[in-house]
Design an enzyme around this catalytic site. Structure first.
Site: not given
Ligand code: UD1
Length: 423
Positions: A22, A94, A123, A125-127, A331, A401
């Protein structure tokens, strides 16, 4: 909403076919946006997340046709009409953020809604955004959307030095860099097999990439990319999940298409728990013959460490181990939501921050439980297989999913499991 009824089982035996990954497919699909020539993926898994990505790409004007009952995805982005990924689609998944790099690289601009996804922590998304900035893009966050704009001559190569390892941000950076002018170096890159698979596919499309699978990837930008046909790598998380079925119930099951290199750190822990794993021509043969499993400590890490996506399933195994196991989740914060549900089945688990201590009990007991995210759902099914009596796992929409035909695959090796359709 559907639920799954699992009845405690004896030993399992037989073969379970493992699908394409996936998480690889979800990054290979947006790669089609980089080229106006067709990209065809074979060995695609048939999952609702893949359908969500299909809808997202189609909303941008890409053609995506599912052939052979969805196992082959024929895609083309020659007639793209939009560079805007709408909230209504992105909020469902995401991984939608993975259209950002390709759109920006090929069209010089992109608007992508900030994503949703599993509720397993903040979580951010800055990176992803920092990586695009390192390639010269201007990023602006407005109205819940990321508005990205490349400089007038297009993205230019640069050094992307990630402060922490991110799979998705590495994928976005890699895709964007293929069409940037000059050389890009991605430092502290993720090393997951899905990154290697993406790099191999991009190379078939004409990209110049080296170092994938290590923590430094170098990309020489090219003017344009062409078409390709690519086979999606085996899903190591589905593989590890089904390897746990005979580990939990006893018996011997071969996971077809599995190889040790995809799950080496996980296999080490299975070995320590007393489960035997053998690589054969067909796949990975997993057996548990005598006695209780032994307690083992597990810490999740980026690849090649123990995957966070197998932590919940491993916990299900350790609930009936002989002794106490400590699981450390490094993580994601808040990724022990399965623990209270397992406790409802008689497990003895204490959670403090990112650490869970599991004191093994002789046997779990069936109970009504609720699935909270994708991997938690399947951990409850695995636990149900090991429990005495019936377990009903409700709210299993997350399961679809990430796992195709979970009931059929487990039933084929002797598990007692069925889906109860909602009215
Ligand atoms: C991918 C996988 C997911 C898996 C995860 C970690 C896909 C579609 N999903 O998710 O199944 O659990 O890798 O193996 O491939 N982070 C930031 N800022 C960012 C991005 C990430 O702080 O911009 C943090 C995250 O909150 C997390 C860590 O970095 O703590 C790792 O996340 P990342 O590797 O990016 O996960 P995903 O790519 O979202």
């Amino acid at each position: 909403m559907d639920s799954i009824l699992v009845t405690g089982n004896g030993p399992l035996s037989g073969d379970i076919p493992i699908a394409g990954a996936k998480n690889a497919c979800l990054t290979l699909m947006p790669a089609t946006l980089l080229s106006d020539e067709p990209l065809t993926l074979t060995n695609a898994p048939r999952l609702s997340d893949i359908r969500t990505m299909t809808v997202l790409l189609q909303s941008l004007g890409a053609e995506v046709t599912a052939l052979q009952e969805g196992k082959v995805l024929a895609m083309s982005s020659h007639g793209l009409t939009s560079q805007r990924a709408e909230y209504d689609i992105v909020r469902k998944m995401r991984a939608s953020i993975l259209v950002l790099g390709p759109l920006l690289a090929r069209f010089g601009q992109a608007e992508v809604s900030l994503p949703g996804g599993c509720a397993i922590g903040a979580r951010p998304v800055d990176l992803h955004l920092k990586a695009m900035e390192a390639l010269g893009a201007e990023m602006d966050l407005r109205d819940g959307y990321v508005h990205a704009k490349a400089p007038s001559g297009g993205l230019r190569g640069g050094v992307i030095d990630f402060p922490l390892v991110s799979v998705g941000a590495t994928e976005n950076a890699l895709m964007a860099a293929t069409l940037a002018k000059g050389t890009t170096v991605i430092r502290n890159a993720a090393r997951e097999p899905e990154i290697v698979d993406l790099a191999q596919c991009l190379r078939k499309m004409g990209a110049h990439i080296s170092g994938e699978g290590s923590s430094e990837i170098t990309v020489e930008g090219v003017e344009r990319l062409g078409g390709a046909t690519h086979r999606v790598v085996t899903d190591r998380i589905e593989l590890g999940t089904y390897m746990l079925a005979p580990a939990i119930c006893g018996g011997e099951v071969t996971c077809l298409g599995g190889t040790i290199d995809l799950v080496a750190a996980f296999c080490e822990k299975l070995d320590a728990a007393g489960i035997s794993v053998e690589e054969t021509e067909k796949g990975l043969k997993v057996a548990r013959r005598n006695g209780r499993v032994k307690a083992v400590d597990v810490t999740t890490e980026p690849f090649p460490g123990f995957p966070t996506d197998l932590q919940a399933q491993m916990m299900a195994l350790l609930c009936t181990a002989d002794g106490a196991s400590v699981l450390e989740e490094k993580i994601f914060e808040n990724r022990f939501m399965h623990a209270p549900e397992l406790t409802r089945m008689g497990a003895r688990i204490e959670v403090h921050g990112g650490t869970a201590t599991v004191q093994g009990v002789e046997r779990l007991k069936g109970a009504p439980v609720m699935a909270t995210d994708l991997r938690a759902s399947v951990s409850l099914i695995l636990a149900g297989l090991a429990a005495e009596g019936e377990t009903v796992v409700s709210r299993v929409y997350h399961l679809d999913r990430g796992y195709e035909n979970v009931e059929d695959k487990l039933r084929a090796v002797g598990a007692k499991i069925e889906r109860i359709k909602s009215q």
